[in-house]
Enzyme design. Sequence first.
Site, short mmCIF file in Angstrom:
data_model
loop_
_atom_site.label_atom_id
_atom_site.label_comp_id
_atom_site.label_asym_id
_atom_site.label_seq_id
_atom_site.Cartn_x
_atom_site.Cartn_y
_atom_site.Cartn_z
N ARG A 14 0.82 -1.22 0.00
CA ARG A 14 0.00 0.00 0.00
C ARG A 14 0.86 1.27 0.00
NH1 ARG A 14 -2.75 -3.65 -0.91
NH2 ARG A 14 -4.83 -4.17 -0.14
N SER B 23 -12.11 -0.72 1.73
CA SER B 23 -11.33 -1.07 2.92
C SER B 23 -10.73 0.20 3.52
CB SER B 23 -10.20 -2.04 2.55
OG SER B 23 -10.74 -3.23 2.00
N GLU C 146 -6.18 3.57 5.46
CA GLU C 146 -5.69 3.49 4.08
C GLU C 146 -6.31 4.59 3.23
OE1 GLU C 146 -6.24 0.35 0.36
OE2 GLU C 146 -6.24 -0.40 2.40
#
Length: 336
Positions: A153, A223, A319
Amino acid sequence: MPSVQSLHTFALPAHCAALITITHPDSLTELDFSKPCYVMGEGSNTVFIEDFAGTVLQIATKGVAVTEQQNVWHVQAAAGENWHQLVIHLLEQGIFGFENLALIPGTVGAAPVQNIGAYGVEVGQYIKSVKGYDISKAQFVELAQAECEFAYRESVFKHALKDRFIITEVLFELPKQWQPVLNYGPLQSLDKNIVTAQQVFNKVIEIRQSKLPDPKELANAGSFFKNPIVGSEQVQSLLKQYPDMPNYLVDAKHTKLAAGWLIEQAGLKGFELGGIAVYHKQALVLVNQGAGTATELKAMIQHIQQIVWQKFNVQLEHEVRVIAADGNVQLQGVQA
């Protein structure tokens, strides 16, 4: 001030000082970057929690070109192309490799920034180069894969090149010799000896639709938290208490944990705070039930972080990119 509520899938009410849609890369050379700006695609990984005091640049460039090499396919895709539609387009042409990344929302240009990944595959492994406009140099630049500094990520676009590089095109390299990646959860039920890319694609769609709400029906940003990477010694200690805890070895010293599992085990699945809720089917997802506010979302993020820290001594990072008046902010709950 233009509204940005419809431009991000979490759909909190907010505005920006100006909104510019980019349909051709060359128009970037004509903009004034001395003032704050925020670059976005389809807003599926962005949440505005305040009115943004700068210009929002919405990247809407289009175009896909496929070139056949001896052992690989080269795919050039404009930053404004929809990611999932690109996956479908390539699958229909018999070009495989992205099936595990099906149904991830957002654009091609956003994919390298987050190094999007799912079910054992990260997009960075298939990126040959990234083209973009370097604001500080006032010129277009092409970065090779190694220069992108891809990690879980993560990428150089979130760090050294943050706020100074606008991705305009991505060049992917996909091997003709396809190997299915089936080492994640439900995909293990597929037989690697006979499975097709279409079957993997279908399975991924089935899994995602069973766990993740459609943002058109229930506002969300997918998410919300990263899966934390922690020291392997701490993982061994946690496994003594929680032997069923999902964990994935990163290297000799680090292990990745499942953020959704941690949140659910902390008793927060289905938890509501005003109009914001932890999705009842997947604890990794936060949803705006229609009248949620930025204050409630911030409180929810920090509450989850604090409870998970207290229970597991593990720090969660969101995130999703959270945008305040001056730009991107990282929220962190009190650790006590």
